[in-house]
Design a protein around this motif. Structure first.
Motif, PDB file in Angstrom:
ATOM      1  N   SER A   1     -24.278  13.934  -8.140  1.00 39.05           N
ATOM      2  CA  SER A   1     -24.129  13.518  -6.750  1.00 39.05           C
ATOM      3  C   SER A   1     -24.192  12.002  -6.657  1.00 39.05           C
ATOM      4  CB  SER A   1     -25.246  14.122  -5.893  1.00 39.05           C
ATOM      5  OG  SER A   1     -26.500  13.540  -6.221  1.00 39.05           O
ATOM      6  N   ARG A   2     -23.646  11.466  -5.603  1.00 37.87           N
ATOM      7  CA  ARG A   2     -23.675  10.018  -5.385  1.00 37.87           C
ATOM      8  C   ARG A   2     -25.121   9.543  -5.243  1.00 37.87           C
ATOM      9  NH1 ARG A   2     -18.554   8.043  -3.523  1.00 37.87           N
ATOM     10  NH2 ARG A   2     -19.609   6.306  -2.494  1.00 37.87           N
ATOM     11  N   GLN A   3     -25.971  10.367  -4.587  1.00 40.01           N
ATOM     12  CA  GLN A   3     -27.376   9.977  -4.407  1.00 40.01           C
ATOM     13  C   GLN A   3     -28.072   9.828  -5.749  1.00 40.01           C
ATOM     14  OE1 GLN A   3     -25.796  12.379  -2.850  1.00 40.01           O
ATOM     15  NE2 GLN A   3     -25.897  11.893  -0.647  1.00 40.01           N
ATOM     16  N   THR A   4     -27.777  10.763  -6.669  1.00 37.73           N
ATOM     17  CA  THR A   4     -28.381  10.690  -8.003  1.00 37.73           C
ATOM     18  C   THR A   4     -27.942   9.429  -8.727  1.00 37.73           C
ATOM     19  OG1 THR A   4     -28.535  13.096  -8.207  1.00 37.73           O
ATOM     20  CG2 THR A   4     -28.539  11.831 -10.245  1.00 37.73           C
ATOM     21  N   ILE A   5     -26.675   9.115  -8.625  1.00 33.98           N
ATOM     22  CA  ILE A   5     -26.152   7.916  -9.303  1.00 33.98           C
ATOM     23  C   ILE A   5     -26.762   6.663  -8.707  1.00 33.98           C
ATOM     24  CG2 ILE A   5     -24.069   6.569  -9.748  1.00 33.98           C
ATOM     25  CD1 ILE A   5     -22.575   9.308  -9.736  1.00 33.98           C
TER      26      ILE A   5
END
Length: 213
Positions: free
Chosen positions: A189-193
């Motif tokens: 996910s973008r949040q994880t990145i």
């Protein structure tokens, strides 16, 4: 002329299949896969690995050597530079899955050669620097795990990424790839990145902490 895909997996979190699928998804038509398992890219030179040394025997002029990124060849600056230059002298083209870079010995223009060699040196240095940063983060994660042994251990939420994905994220961030591009390449996910981008050492430490349970 053949296209040889070389993979190096140093931990159980990494797989040859994952790297091969990534290469094929990027459009490469692989004729043969050569892979080393459980081999360090820091302490073991490419020519000293069981399968890595086969590359020097099987690659011929006109062949293409594909790697996910330069760090699969190694994480030692001198070794990576020497290996790539030797392959180019033999007429082999080296291509990377990440960023789609191509290195060959075709150009005779000294300025173009200088730019090409500078890029090779930069990427080799980045591979070694990443390895050193990862080792430092691992030491920090292990120290934290030891410090909390025998106590009420609070490790937070289990990471939603594995070591292979973390390595891809770090490499692509080093190459200034966008978050959306990285998400598409890793499935994260973008949040994880964003979390990895803000605290790469913490992400590595979290993996190390959970790996020791």
């Amino acid at each position: 002329m053949a296209t040889i895909f070389y993979a190096r997996v140093s931990t159980t979190d990494q797989t040859v299949e994952h790297q091969r699928i990534g290469a094929e998804a990027a459009g490469f038509k692989i004729d043969r896969v050569v892979a080393d398992h459980g081999v360090s890219g820091v302490s073991t030179r490419l020519a000293e690995r069981p399968e890595g040394k086969r590359l020097f025997d099987i690659l011929r002029s006109g062949d293409t050597l594909v790697v996910r990124w330069i760090d699969r060849l190694g994480r030692n600056y001198g070794d990576v530079c020497d290996a790539i230059r030797e392959f180019m002298r033999r007429g082999v083209v080296i291509r990377t899955v990440i960023n789609g870079l191509t290195f060959d010995g075709a150009t005779k223009d000294p300025m173009q050669q200088a730019v090409r060699d500078a890029l090779i040196a930069f990427m080799a240095a980045t591979a070694q620097a990443n390895a050193e940063a990862i080792k430092e983060a691992q030491r920090g994660g292990i120290a934290l795990a030891k410090a909390t042994a025998g106590e009420m251990k609070y490790r937070g939420r289990k990471p939603t990424f594995d070591k292979d994905q973390l390595e891809v994220v770090r490499n692509m961030l080093e190459q200034s790839a966008g978050v959306g591009q990285i998400a598409a390449a890793t499935g994260l996910s973008r949040q994880t990145i964003y979390r990895i981008k803000e605290d790469p050492a913490g992400a590595e430490g979290a993996l190390a902490s959970w790996a020791r349970t």
